[in-house]
Design an enzyme around this catalytic site. Structure first.
Site, PDB file in Angstrom:
ATOM      1  N   GLU A   1       7.810 -51.515  83.044  1.00  0.00           N
ATOM      2  CA  GLU A   1       7.466 -50.483  83.916  1.00  0.00           C
ATOM      3  C   GLU A   1       8.593 -49.299  84.345  1.00  0.00           C
ATOM      4  O   GLU A   1       8.321 -48.084  84.140  1.00  0.00           O
ATOM      5  CB  GLU A   1       7.445 -51.170  85.268  1.00  0.00           C
ATOM      6  CG  GLU A   1       6.902 -50.152  86.552  1.00  0.00           C
ATOM      7  CD  GLU A   1       5.641 -49.296  86.309  1.00  0.00           C
ATOM      8  OE1 GLU A   1       4.989 -49.442  85.381  1.00  0.00           O
ATOM      9  OE2 GLU A   1       5.711 -48.462  87.064  1.00  0.00           O
TER      10      GLU A   1
ATOM     11  N   CYS B   1     -10.659 -35.614  85.598  1.00  0.00           N
ATOM     12  CA  CYS B   1     -11.263 -34.497  86.209  1.00  0.00           C
ATOM     13  C   CYS B   1     -11.750 -34.684  87.489  1.00  0.00           C
ATOM     14  O   CYS B   1     -12.010 -35.734  87.961  1.00  0.00           O
ATOM     15  CB  CYS B   1     -12.617 -34.257  85.400  1.00  0.00           C
ATOM     16  SG  CYS B   1     -12.481 -33.851  83.823  1.00  0.00           S
TER      17      CYS B   1
ATOM     18  N   TRP C   1      -9.465 -32.691  83.001  1.00  0.00           N
ATOM     19  CA  TRP C   1      -8.712 -33.591  81.685  1.00  0.00           C
ATOM     20  C   TRP C   1      -9.215 -33.551  80.900  1.00  0.00           C
ATOM     21  O   TRP C   1     -10.479 -34.062  80.505  1.00  0.00           O
ATOM     22  CB  TRP C   1      -8.343 -34.784  82.580  1.00  0.00           C
ATOM     23  CG  TRP C   1      -7.253 -35.448  81.666  1.00  0.00           C
ATOM     24  CD1 TRP C   1      -5.898 -35.443  81.779  1.00  0.00           C
ATOM     25  CD2 TRP C   1      -7.529 -36.438  80.559  1.00  0.00           C
ATOM     26  NE1 TRP C   1      -5.343 -36.450  81.068  1.00  0.00           N
ATOM     27  CE2 TRP C   1      -6.458 -36.887  80.082  1.00  0.00           C
ATOM     28  CE3 TRP C   1      -8.772 -36.882  79.564  1.00  0.00           C
ATOM     29  CZ2 TRP C   1      -6.502 -37.782  78.972  1.00  0.00           C
ATOM     30  CZ3 TRP C   1      -8.581 -37.790  78.929  1.00  0.00           C
ATOM     31  CH2 TRP C   1      -7.241 -38.201  78.497  1.00  0.00           C
TER      32      TRP C   1
ATOM     33  N   LYS D   1       7.874 -45.342  83.322  1.00  0.00           N
ATOM     34  CA  LYS D   1       8.210 -44.541  84.196  1.00  0.00           C
ATOM     35  C   LYS D   1       9.116 -43.323  83.725  1.00  0.00           C
ATOM     36  O   LYS D   1       8.735 -42.162  83.828  1.00  0.00           O
ATOM     37  CB  LYS D   1       8.900 -44.792  85.578  1.00  0.00           C
ATOM     38  CG  LYS D   1       8.225 -45.602  86.778  1.00  0.00           C
ATOM     39  CD  LYS D   1       7.300 -44.741  87.248  1.00  0.00           C
ATOM     40  CE  LYS D   1       5.985 -45.033  86.574  1.00  0.00           C
ATOM     41  NZ  LYS D   1       4.770 -45.802  86.766  1.00  0.00           N
TER      42      LYS D   1
ATOM     43  N   ARG E   1      -6.106 -35.668  89.072  1.00  0.00           N
ATOM     44  CA  ARG E   1      -7.254 -36.197  88.205  1.00  0.00           C
ATOM     45  C   ARG E   1      -7.331 -35.287  86.819  1.00  0.00           C
ATOM     46  O   ARG E   1      -7.765 -35.824  86.003  1.00  0.00           O
ATOM     47  CB  ARG E   1      -8.362 -36.163  88.860  1.00  0.00           C
ATOM     48  CG  ARG E   1      -8.654 -37.043  90.076  1.00  0.00           C
ATOM     49  CD  ARG E   1      -9.765 -37.016  90.769  1.00  0.00           C
ATOM     50  NE  ARG E   1     -10.843 -37.535  89.777  1.00  0.00           N
ATOM     51  CZ  ARG E   1     -10.978 -38.899  90.113  1.00  0.00           C
ATOM     52  NH1 ARG E   1     -10.375 -39.705  90.955  1.00  0.00           N
ATOM     53  NH2 ARG E   1     -11.663 -39.441  89.293  1.00  0.00           N
TER      54      ARG E   1
ATOM     55  N   HIS F   1      15.941 -59.472  66.708  1.00  0.00           N
ATOM     56  CA  HIS F   1      14.853 -59.545  65.724  1.00  0.00           C
ATOM     57  C   HIS F   1      14.349 -58.209  65.000  1.00  0.00           C
ATOM     58  O   HIS F   1      13.120 -58.198  64.547  1.00  0.00           O
ATOM     59  CB  HIS F   1      13.538 -60.248  66.336  1.00  0.00           C
ATOM     60  CG  HIS F   1      14.020 -61.701  66.576  1.00  0.00           C
ATOM     61  ND1 HIS F   1      14.357 -62.670  65.733  1.00  0.00           N
ATOM     62  CD2 HIS F   1      14.143 -62.213  67.839  1.00  0.00           C
ATOM     63  CE1 HIS F   1      14.810 -63.949  66.102  1.00  0.00           C
ATOM     64  NE2 HIS F   1      14.702 -63.644  67.603  1.00  0.00           N
TER      65      HIS F   1
ATOM     66  N   LYS G   1      -4.145 -39.428  86.505  1.00  0.00           N
ATOM     67  CA  LYS G   1      -3.870 -40.562  87.354  1.00  0.00           C
ATOM     68  C   LYS G   1      -4.868 -41.543  87.310  1.00  0.00           C
ATOM     69  O   LYS G   1      -4.769 -42.752  87.215  1.00  0.00           O
ATOM     70  CB  LYS G   1      -3.982 -40.184  89.008  1.00  0.00           C
ATOM     71  CG  LYS G   1      -3.694 -41.358  89.806  1.00  0.00           C
ATOM     72  CD  LYS G   1      -2.561 -40.897  90.762  1.00  0.00           C
ATOM     73  CE  LYS G   1      -2.066 -42.186  91.595  1.00  0.00           C
ATOM     74  NZ  LYS G   1      -1.079 -42.748  90.632  1.00  0.00           N
TER      75      LYS G   1
ATOM     76  N   GLU H   1       6.880 -41.278  80.898  1.00  0.00           N
ATOM     77  CA  GLU H   1       5.824 -40.563  81.344  1.00  0.00           C
ATOM     78  C   GLU H   1       6.203 -39.371  82.254  1.00  0.00           C
ATOM     79  O   GLU H   1       5.432 -38.255  82.198  1.00  0.00           O
ATOM     80  CB  GLU H   1       4.723 -41.370  81.881  1.00  0.00           C
ATOM     81  CG  GLU H   1       5.207 -41.737  83.360  1.00  0.00           C
ATOM     82  CD  GLU H   1       4.010 -42.865  84.061  1.00  0.00           C
ATOM     83  OE1 GLU H   1       2.731 -42.551  83.596  1.00  0.00           O
ATOM     84  OE2 GLU H   1       4.376 -43.775  84.744  1.00  0.00           O
TER      85      GLU H   1
ATOM     86  N   ASN I   1     -17.590 -34.981  85.308  1.00  0.00           N
ATOM     87  CA  ASN I   1     -16.262 -35.756  85.065  1.00  0.00           C
ATOM     88  C   ASN I   1     -16.823 -36.833  84.195  1.00  0.00           C
ATOM     89  O   ASN I   1     -17.945 -37.433  84.671  1.00  0.00           O
ATOM     90  CB  ASN I   1     -15.773 -36.164  86.404  1.00  0.00           C
ATOM     91  CG  ASN I   1     -15.142 -37.507  86.276  1.00  0.00           C
ATOM     92  OD1 ASN I   1     -14.224 -37.586  85.101  1.00  0.00           O
ATOM     93  ND2 ASN I   1     -14.670 -38.236  87.363  1.00  0.00           N
ATOM     94  N   GLY I   2     -16.308 -37.140  83.028  1.00  0.00           N
ATOM     95  CA  GLY I   2     -16.719 -38.264  82.176  1.00  0.00           C
ATOM     96  C   GLY I   2     -17.400 -37.663  80.740  1.00  0.00           C
ATOM     97  O   GLY I   2     -16.741 -36.660  80.370  1.00  0.00           O
TER      98      GLY I   2
HETATM   99  C1  G6P Z   1      -3.282 -44.044  84.300  1.00  0.00           C
HETATM  100  C2  G6P Z   1      -2.270 -43.601  85.395  1.00  0.00           C
HETATM  101  C3  G6P Z   1      -1.346 -44.908  85.249  1.00  0.00           C
HETATM  102  C4  G6P Z   1      -2.069 -46.017  86.186  1.00  0.00           C
HETATM  103  C5  G6P Z   1      -3.240 -46.500  84.871  1.00  0.00           C
HETATM  104  C6  G6P Z   1      -4.138 -47.678  85.445  1.00  0.00           C
HETATM  105  O1  G6P Z   1      -2.811 -44.110  83.002  1.00  0.00           O
HETATM  106  O2  G6P Z   1      -1.310 -42.500  84.745  1.00  0.00           O
HETATM  107  O3  G6P Z   1      -0.307 -44.596  86.428  1.00  0.00           O
HETATM  108  O4  G6P Z   1      -1.247 -47.214  85.808  1.00  0.00           O
HETATM  109  O5  G6P Z   1      -4.010 -45.361  84.837  1.00  0.00           O
HETATM  110  O6  G6P Z   1      -4.813 -47.007  86.561  1.00  0.00           O
HETATM  111  P1  G6P Z   1      -5.459 -47.995  87.977  1.00  0.00           P
HETATM  112  O7  G6P Z   1      -6.005 -46.629  88.600  1.00  0.00           O
HETATM  113  O8  G6P Z   1      -6.450 -48.707  87.073  1.00  0.00           O
HETATM  114  O9  G6P Z   1      -4.203 -48.728  88.210  1.00  0.00           O
END
Ligand code: G6P
Length: 610
Positions: A483, A2, A75, A487, A28, A506, A605, A490, A101-102
């Site tokens: 990673e 948010c 969000w 990517k 956000r 396995h 994010k 997501e 927010n929260g």
């Molecule tokens: C969210 C974002 C990710 C990020 C993760 C941790 O899930 O979408 O891209 O890696 O949070 O965020 P941070 O700000 O702690 O790296």
């Protein structure tokens, strides 16, 4: 999660300034958005489910003569995305509006109390609504008084913005474990969840601390603690250029940020080297004695930052001779981990606001650990609560899918490992110098890795219809596989899965059939032959293999259907380069599938809820 923006000023129109700010905070959360504006003694509220463009459509043609207001991009946590659940929420008489927010943890009991004692009718399913009703119940002419009284009843982690038509010149913000800053303008002031929202207007800000109220009018900013003492705060100067938070000609922030990686890597390294190439860790006080005292290191993080930790483990163990455990923060904080004053806890976070990471850090501190954080956002909560901070120099990262934050986090891991090794004496000067020389070559090699883009665009066109993709690798390549897989899933919504290549047999190999796409990372010289065998195993089951190897290691061409090459470099450093083609591949596959790349569904994010 948010985003909040608040504005009080005589410069421009509050509506336009707030909506522009919200667009810059859309990373956000983007389930719905709304504004509350004070216009000639009236409080006008407009909100709409979906992207900010929907809100703009709703109010197009309306003129609001407004100098004070708040806005929100959501969000969803409590209550599905809908017009009714969108913020701002208003008091029954429509005089007070709140954005939030929260999470309010005790909102159920507060809601019952408000219904029973004050006969309030609730109009939404969201926890936020209790805040505005509490403020309205306590309001007797002074908004600060009412907000303080309401806050005293709330439990949880939250930041809020409040306006009231009966106290019309001010915006009130409050922060408790969710980010908030105040921007200092000329004839105008701001509150916001993050710097990009207001960077166009101000470069001087106050960082609001936990349990502080901030009150802005057009001429003034006041900060109070919970006892209503006025707090002094040093001004924080933002050094980013405003363009770094813009798309700069790229179609998406993600693509721009992928291309910014050579610079981010260069900056993160060179800010930490003196003229003799020795590492200088300003802001970090880890002496030889400290390092010799540690018998264990935890690297704790979420998402992409956790994946950076998986790679960091290899180098830190090798150079510092201290065992390293890497763990996701949401698990660490609830499992009663063994931590004491001989533990170094490394928190990795782009935003520095991720709730799970922050709580894990606090738990480790309570148990006596020393906390070093690797953070991108200066002055963020994780940075502020750590004993030592290593800032990455990625610049603002806006796309939800993290790219340049990851590679600069990796770079930080190498620098920290080298520092530990040379300070403890577990690596010698010659090794150190050789490694630094190789690290300094990385930004140019990252540019070369970006040159894979045109061929990856072609691969993406061939692959985008697949619904399952597997990523395999060994050693540091396994970490990068996780990673690469994250990517892809997501941003493209393809079901992708990463696994250490040796573990494939396995169980997971049962899923490999004719034409299943497998991305096989084979960048480690000493594991190269082993990887070729793993590729054989999946090929034997009909897989379509995309191999990723260092230039010169072309034996892989005999087994893989396609091969992507990264520049030659020492094994330990390949993750800095190998992830780049994986990011690009994910980007173009998502593009072929018509996905909203910078704002993937259900994600945000900065995850400031548990
Ligand atoms: C969210 C974002 C990710 C990020 C993760 C941790 O899930 O979408 O891209 O890696 O949070 O965020 P941070 O700000 O702690 O790296």
């Amino acid at each position: 999660m948010c985003g909040i923006v608040g504005y009080a000023g005589s410069v421009g129109n509050a509506k336009d300034i707030i909506i522009d700010g919200l667009k810059r905070l859309e990373y956000r959360g983007y389930d719905s958005s709304g504004v509350a504006l004070i216009c000639n003694g009236k409080l006008e509220v407009r909100k709409r489910v979906g992207r900010i463009a929907n809100l703009e459509e709703l109010i197009k043609g309306e003129t609001f003569d407004s100098k004070v207001g708040i806005g929100h991009t959501r969000w969803a946590t409590h209550g599905a995305p809908s017009d009714a659940n969108s913020h701002p929420h208003t008091s029954p008489d429509g005089s007070i509006a709140v954005v939030h927010n929260g999470i309010i943890e005790n909102y159920v009991e507060l809601k019952e109390w408000l219904i029973k004692e004050h006969g309030i009718t609730f109009r939404s399913e969201v926890d936020t609504e209790v805040i505005v009703h509490l403020i309205s119940v306590f309001f007797e002419g002074n908004l600060e008084d009412a907000v303080f009284k309401a806050i005293a009843m709330l439990r949880g982690a939250f930041s809020i913005g409040v306006v009231c038509k009966n106290d019309p010149d001010k915006v009130i913000g409050f922060r408790r474990n969710a980010p908030m800053i105040a921007g200092i303008g000329k004839g105008c002031n701001f509150i916001a969840s993050d710097i990009p929202a207001i960077l166009k207007h101000v470069r001087e800000i106050y960082l609001i601390e936990n349990n502080e109220m901030v009150v802005i009018t057009k001429d003034d900013i006041k900060i109070y603690d919970m006892d209503r003492n006025e707090m002094h705060r040093d001004i924080f100067h933002v050094t980013w250029d405003a363009e770094s938070a813009e798309k700069g000609g790229y179609e998406h922030f993600m693509l721009k940020e992928i291309h910014e990686q050579p610079k981010g890597l260069y900056d993160t390294l060179h800010r930490r080297l003196d003229e003799n190439d020795m590492i200088k860790l300003d802001g970090i006080n880890l002496t030889k004695e400290h390092l010799e005292n540690f018998n264990k290191i935890y690297i704790v993080a979420c998402g992409t930052a956790y994946h950076a930790g998986l790679v960091g483990k290899f180098t830190i163990e090798k150079m510092a001779h201290i065992p390293v455990e890497v763990e996701v923060a949401s698990e660490f904080r609830y499992r009663d981990p063994f931590v004491d004053d001989k533990t170094l806890f490394i928190a990795v976070s782009q935003s520095g606001e991720t709730s799970d990471t922050l709580e894990a850090l606090r738990e480790a501190k309570r148990k006596g650990a020393r906390v070093l954080s690797v953070v991108n956002v200066v002055g963020s909560s994780v940075a502020r609560e750590s004993d030592d901070v290593f800032y990455t120099w990625a610049g603002p990262e806006i796309a939800v899918a993290s790219t340049k934050a990851y590679t600069t986090q990796l770079m930080s891991m190498y620098i920290i490992a080298l520092y530990m090794g040379i300070t403890k004496g577990t690596i010698d000067k010659a090794y150190y110098e050789e490694f630094i020389k190789d690290l300094k070559a990385i930004p140019e090699k990252a540019k070369a890795a970006l040159a894979t883009e045109p061929s990856l665009q072609v691969f993406a066109r061939e692959l985008y219809k697949n619904e399952h993709v597997f990523f395999i690798g060994r050693g540091p390549d396994a970490g990068v596989s996780y990673e690469g897989s994250l990517k892809l899933k997501e941003i493209s919504y393809i079901n992708s899965f990463a696994i250490a290549a040796g573990e494939l047999k396995h169980g997971t190999i049962a899923l490999i059939e004719k034409d299943t796409v497998v991305v096989a990372l084979a960048t480690q010289d000493k594991l190269y032959e082993k990887m070729l065998s793993n590729i054989q195993e999946v090929k034997a089951r009909g897989a379509y293999v995309i191999g990723l190897a260092k230039e010169g290691n072309d034996k892989i061409e005999k087994q893989a259907d396609k091969v992507i090459y990264i520049p030659e470099c020492r094994d330990e450093l390949t993750p800095l380069l190998s992830v780049i083609p994986l990011q690009i591949l994910a980007y173009y596959i998502a593009k072929e599938r018509g996905c909203d790349i910078d704002k993937p569904k259900n994600l945000a994010k900065s995850v400031t809820v548990e």
